[in-house]
Design an enzyme around this catalytic site. Structure first.
Site, mmCIF file in Angstrom:
data_model
loop_
_atom_site.group_PDB
_atom_site.id
_atom_site.type_symbol
_atom_site.label_atom_id
_atom_site.label_comp_id
_atom_site.label_asym_id
_atom_site.label_seq_id
_atom_site.Cartn_x
_atom_site.Cartn_y
_atom_site.Cartn_z
ATOM 1 N N GLU A 99 0.839 -1.212 0.000
ATOM 2 C CA GLU A 99 0.000 0.000 0.000
ATOM 3 C C GLU A 99 0.874 1.263 0.000
ATOM 4 O O GLU A 99 0.774 2.122 0.868
ATOM 5 C CB GLU A 99 -0.989 -0.014 1.162
ATOM 6 C CG GLU A 99 -2.014 -1.136 1.027
ATOM 7 C CD GLU A 99 -3.128 -1.084 2.062
ATOM 8 O OE1 GLU A 99 -2.933 -0.456 3.117
ATOM 9 O OE2 GLU A 99 -4.197 -1.659 1.813
ATOM 10 N N GLU A 121 -5.754 -7.398 -1.873
ATOM 11 C CA GLU A 121 -6.421 -7.541 -0.576
ATOM 12 C C GLU A 121 -7.887 -7.192 -0.734
ATOM 13 O O GLU A 121 -8.219 -6.136 -1.282
ATOM 14 C CB GLU A 121 -5.841 -6.591 0.483
ATOM 15 C CG GLU A 121 -4.412 -6.837 0.870
ATOM 16 C CD GLU A 121 -3.948 -5.892 1.984
ATOM 17 O OE1 GLU A 121 -4.798 -5.220 2.601
ATOM 18 O OE2 GLU A 121 -2.735 -5.821 2.214
ATOM 19 N N SER A 168 -7.484 -9.180 17.297
ATOM 20 C CA SER A 168 -7.834 -9.141 15.879
ATOM 21 C C SER A 168 -8.989 -8.182 15.666
ATOM 22 O O SER A 168 -10.032 -8.291 16.316
ATOM 23 C CB SER A 168 -8.234 -10.537 15.389
ATOM 24 O OG SER A 168 -8.771 -10.453 14.077
HETATM 25 CA CA CA Z 1 -12.132 -8.523 17.263
#
Ligand code: CA
Length: 422
Positions: free
Chosen positions: A199, A297, A394
């Site tokens: 990117e 992506e 995450s």
């Molecule tokens: Ca999470």
């Protein structure tokens, strides 16, 4: 997205039903031409033969950079039969032919504690790459040329390269790229593509002027050509929705005579505009400069629920497993049939699920120890303002194609539905 979700869901369910009722795909036939401006409708999607329409060799990828850290944290993955199985085998069985993995130069502090985000150094990439090769998939190597996350907001040079001149940094890029790839070759890994930056919207490795960025890219490209002559060299940009940006990037790369094959884009539909625009801006680059193009992506939620006690990037919306599959299918069809020289689609972090379901405290201990969260507290030495303050788990567990128990979602079947015949 909301206007087309219902339609796409119906298409997906029809496609799943057909694959369940049909035998192996029939002989390969040419992709059906569709008007460049067409919306993906039931009529434009070849429902009669859903599994054999993609061009041979079309890249169906998934980035699973976090998998080793996840497994070290105790995560297990299953196949559709409910059996515990190597995640990469399950992906291969479901149509994925390329595994993408990010590489950071040195994502560890002075005591050897990992920065997190999978602690993805070269050794981790090799461990994942060997498994990809074992199951017949190619590896897409994503060099960030940084010690941690590189994206439009951050393109910090590795600590070991700080203070170098551009010329010295170019030599460092060349040496690091070549040594990393030679180690992968020695490990028997089938590298199919290499990204020389991640990117890189006007910045790379601490440099923010094209006259200083391009020597670094050229050095990376040269190393790829020497180490893996058969691999494709890819550049990677994001924000396709920004008018004229991709045309300008490609013009700059051409002006500096960069040797590359693939102009790749991120495409997160909740941020990056329409598929029609994506197709248009990539096709323009492909047609003007004779390059291949792809989505490096993409991802989309299947739920608005968070399962790891760390807030998700995209947390609210009318999401479903069917909607996730429909999005992937739409991106594949856009690149394959409505984009000039479109060669593939890669999903981002499709297995970055929760490491535990009891509490944030228990998960946090695993993130800190094994690097299975997006960042650990140790990353503060390199990225104090972001990772050092907001480290945790995450942010994309609701965009995985596996549930919180590691079982594949029905949406994972979308890759085989789109799979080409060899
Ligand atoms: Ca999470």
């Amino acid at each position: 997205m909301t206007n087309t979700t219902g339609k796409c869901t119906a298409i997906l369910l029809a496609a799943i039903l057909m694959i369940a009722c049909s035998a192996m795909p029939t002989q390969q036939s040419e992709p059906q031409a569709v008007p460049a401006t067409a919306e993906p409708t039931a009529e434009s999607i070849p429902q009669e033969e859903p599994a054999d329409r993609l061009p041979a060799g079309f890249l169906l990828g998934m980035d699973v950079s976090s998998v080793v850290a996840e497994e070290n944290s105790g995560v297990t993955y299953y196949n559709f039969d409910g059996e515990q199985q190597d995640l990469l085998q399950t992906l291969a069985e479901n149509g994925i032919n390329t595994i993408r993995v990010r590489v950071w130069n040195d994502p560890f502090d002075a005591e050897g504690r990992g920065f997190g985000g999978g602690n993805n150094d070269v050794a981790t990439a090799i461990a994942i790459g060997k498994r990809a090769t074992q199951f017949g998939m190619r590896l897409l190597v994503d060099f960030h040329y940084s010690d941690f996350w590189a994206d439009p907001g951050k393109q910090k040079a590795p600590r070991a390269w700080e203070g170098m001149s551009v010329g010295e940094k170019a030599e460092a890029v060349y040496a690091f790229t070549k040594e990393s790839l030679e180690a992968m070759r020695a490990a028997g890994i089938d590298v199919g593509m290499v990204q020389i930056g991640n990117e890189t919207n006007g910045a790379l490795c601490g440099e923010t002027e094209w006259s200083r960025i391009l020597p670094l890219m050229r050095a990376g490209s040269r190393a790829v050509r020497e180490a893996y002559p058969d691999a494709l060299v890819a550049v990677h940009f994001t924000n396709p929705e920004q008018g004229g940006a991709y045309a300008a990037y490609a013009k700059t790369l051409a002006a500096y005579d960069l040797d590359y094959d693939v102009f790749g884009s991120s495409y997160y539909p909740y941020w990056h505009g329409t598929l029609e625009n994506l197709s248009a801006v990539l096709s323009e680059v492909a047609e003007t400069y004779g390059k291949q193009v792809m989505v490096l992506e993409t991802a989309y939620p299947f739920t608005d629920e968070d399962t790891d006690f760390f807030a998700n990037t995209v947390g609210e919306g009318n999401f479903s497993v069917e909607g996730q599959a429909a999005l992937v299918r739409s991106v594949i069809e856009t690149i394959a049939y409505r984009t000039t020289n479109g060669i593939g689609v890669c999903y981002w972090e499709g297995a970055w699920i929760t490491v535990g379901q009891s509490s944030r405290a228990e998960n946090s201990a695993l993130w800190e120890t094994y690097g299975s969260g997006w960042a650990s507290s140790c990353a503060a030495v390199y990225d104090p303002e972001d990772a050092g303050r907001y480290y945790g788990g995450s942010a994309v567990d609701n965009q995985a194609m596996f549930d919180a128990d590691g079982r594949p979602l029905e949406s994972l079947r979308v890759w085989n539905l789109a799979c080409s015949e060899e």
